[in-house]
Scaffold this motif. Sequence first.
Motif, mmCIF file in Angstrom:
data_model
loop_
_atom_site.group_PDB
_atom_site.id
_atom_site.type_symbol
_atom_site.label_atom_id
_atom_site.label_comp_id
_atom_site.label_asym_id
_atom_site.label_seq_id
_atom_site.Cartn_x
_atom_site.Cartn_y
_atom_site.Cartn_z
ATOM 1 N N GLN A 140 0.834 -1.211 0.000
ATOM 2 C CA GLN A 140 0.000 0.000 0.000
ATOM 3 C C GLN A 140 0.867 1.258 0.000
ATOM 4 N N ASN A 141 2.007 1.194 0.660
ATOM 5 C CA ASN A 141 2.890 2.361 0.754
ATOM 6 C C ASN A 141 3.859 2.460 -0.407
ATOM 7 N N ALA A 142 4.095 1.375 -1.062
ATOM 8 C CA ALA A 142 5.155 1.347 -2.073
ATOM 9 C C ALA A 142 4.595 0.932 -3.434
ATOM 10 N N LEU A 143 3.663 1.689 -3.925
ATOM 11 C CA LEU A 143 3.000 1.336 -5.181
ATOM 12 C C LEU A 143 3.952 1.342 -6.372
ATOM 13 N N ILE A 144 5.046 2.076 -6.255
ATOM 14 C CA ILE A 144 5.940 2.226 -7.402
ATOM 15 C C ILE A 144 7.049 1.173 -7.461
ATOM 16 N N ILE A 145 7.195 0.373 -6.413
ATOM 17 C CA ILE A 145 8.260 -0.634 -6.439
ATOM 18 C C ILE A 145 7.671 -2.037 -6.417
ATOM 19 N N GLU A 146 8.410 -2.930 -6.964
ATOM 20 C CA GLU A 146 8.019 -4.342 -6.997
ATOM 21 C C GLU A 146 8.412 -4.968 -5.660
ATOM 22 N N LEU A 147 7.432 -5.464 -4.939
ATOM 23 C CA LEU A 147 7.721 -6.115 -3.664
ATOM 24 C C LEU A 147 8.175 -7.549 -3.893
ATOM 25 N N PRO A 148 9.064 -8.028 -3.037
ATOM 26 C CA PRO A 148 9.463 -9.435 -3.174
ATOM 27 C C PRO A 148 8.280 -10.353 -2.866
ATOM 28 N N LYS A 149 8.348 -11.533 -3.391
ATOM 29 C CA LYS A 149 7.286 -12.521 -3.185
ATOM 30 C C LYS A 149 7.542 -13.290 -1.890
ATOM 31 N N LEU A 150 6.470 -13.764 -1.307
ATOM 32 C CA LEU A 150 6.554 -14.680 -0.174
ATOM 33 C C LEU A 150 6.536 -16.107 -0.722
ATOM 34 N N PRO A 151 7.036 -17.067 0.054
ATOM 35 C CA PRO A 151 6.887 -18.445 -0.398
ATOM 36 C C PRO A 151 5.395 -18.774 -0.521
ATOM 37 N N SER A 152 5.060 -19.635 -1.444
ATOM 38 C CA SER A 152 3.659 -19.989 -1.682
ATOM 39 C C SER A 152 3.021 -20.580 -0.436
ATOM 40 N N TRP A 153 1.734 -20.262 -0.259
ATOM 41 C CA TRP A 153 0.978 -20.859 0.829
ATOM 42 C C TRP A 153 0.656 -22.296 0.428
ATOM 43 N N ASN A 154 0.835 -23.208 1.340
ATOM 44 C CA ASN A 154 0.610 -24.626 1.069
ATOM 45 C C ASN A 154 -0.394 -25.165 2.079
ATOM 46 N N PRO A 155 -1.592 -25.584 1.626
ATOM 47 C CA PRO A 155 -2.592 -26.088 2.570
ATOM 48 C C PRO A 155 -2.151 -27.392 3.253
ATOM 49 N N PHE A 156 -1.168 -28.057 2.676
ATOM 50 C CA PHE A 156 -0.692 -29.319 3.243
ATOM 51 C C PHE A 156 0.654 -29.166 3.947
ATOM 52 N N PHE A 157 0.976 -27.924 4.321
ATOM 53 C CA PHE A 157 2.237 -27.652 5.007
ATOM 54 C C PHE A 157 2.296 -28.450 6.307
ATOM 55 N N SER A 158 3.451 -29.064 6.561
ATOM 56 C CA SER A 158 3.616 -29.871 7.769
ATOM 57 C C SER A 158 4.949 -29.560 8.427
ATOM 58 N N LEU A 159 4.903 -29.326 9.733
ATOM 59 C CA LEU A 159 6.130 -29.079 10.482
ATOM 60 C C LEU A 159 7.021 -30.315 10.461
ATOM 61 N N ARG A 160 6.418 -31.470 10.273
ATOM 62 C CA ARG A 160 7.182 -32.716 10.255
ATOM 63 C C ARG A 160 7.950 -32.919 8.946
ATOM 64 N N ASN A 161 7.591 -32.134 7.919
ATOM 65 C CA ASN A 161 8.272 -32.222 6.627
ATOM 66 C C ASN A 161 9.425 -31.217 6.633
ATOM 67 N N VAL A 162 10.630 -31.703 6.923
ATOM 68 C CA VAL A 162 11.810 -30.843 7.074
ATOM 69 C C VAL A 162 12.061 -30.009 5.817
ATOM 70 N N GLY A 163 11.852 -30.591 4.662
ATOM 71 C CA GLY A 163 12.064 -29.871 3.404
ATOM 72 C C GLY A 163 11.123 -28.684 3.263
ATOM 73 N N GLN A 164 9.850 -28.887 3.576
ATOM 74 C CA GLN A 164 8.869 -27.801 3.501
ATOM 75 C C GLN A 164 9.205 -26.686 4.486
ATOM 76 N N VAL A 165 9.549 -27.073 5.699
ATOM 77 C CA VAL A 165 9.870 -26.090 6.736
ATOM 78 C C VAL A 165 11.087 -25.266 6.333
ATOM 79 N N SER A 166 12.116 -25.935 5.887
ATOM 80 C CA SER A 166 13.343 -25.258 5.485
ATOM 81 C C SER A 166 13.095 -24.327 4.302
ATOM 82 N N GLN A 167 12.345 -24.798 3.327
ATOM 83 C CA GLN A 167 12.040 -23.994 2.142
ATOM 84 C C GLN A 167 11.235 -22.741 2.527
#
Length: 172
Positions: free
Chosen positions: A66-93
């Motif tokens: 909202q404050n920075a309409l003129i700059i490209e904001l970095p992306k966040l990692p994709s939201w994953n409905p199946f995200f699991s804390l037990r999945n070390v790869g997902q957590v690390s990524q």
Amino acid sequence: MTLLQILQEFISICVQDPMLHKEDIWHTYVDYEICLHTNSMCFRKKTSCVRRRYSEFVWLRHCLGQNALIIELPKLPSWNPFFSLRNVGQVSQRMDGLQEFLEIVLQTPLLLSDSRLHLFLQSDLNITKIEKCARGKTRYTVAEAIQRSNLDYHHRFEDKGSSEERNKDSLK
């Protein structure tokens, strides 16, 4: 400020220590510790650690957009409905993606002026209180909120250290 001081200025950010929280039988979430270490004049505290969850990062990105309409904001990692804390790869990524997001944000001078960013990184206020504080709708200022945050954490840490010292001494 001299050129040497500018060249030596740094902002170091680390996203680490994922923790799973169970609200009830159906609702769980993961939050992450965000540790900031800096000598930058932009920051009130030179070291701080807070815990934030993915949805709070989504909120922050929206606010910064909202404050920075003129700059490209970095992306966040994709939201994953199946995200699991037990999945070390997902957590690390996810942690790597959140850290990369913050690193890019902190390298963008225009974004460093947003008080919500500072409250997000250096206060233990929830999102609703961050919004109110940033709008001046609280009895405390942004600087006061940041200064008071994590005082209990630091006192507990110091007390723990001193009690461990006492325990070591009593074993001698």
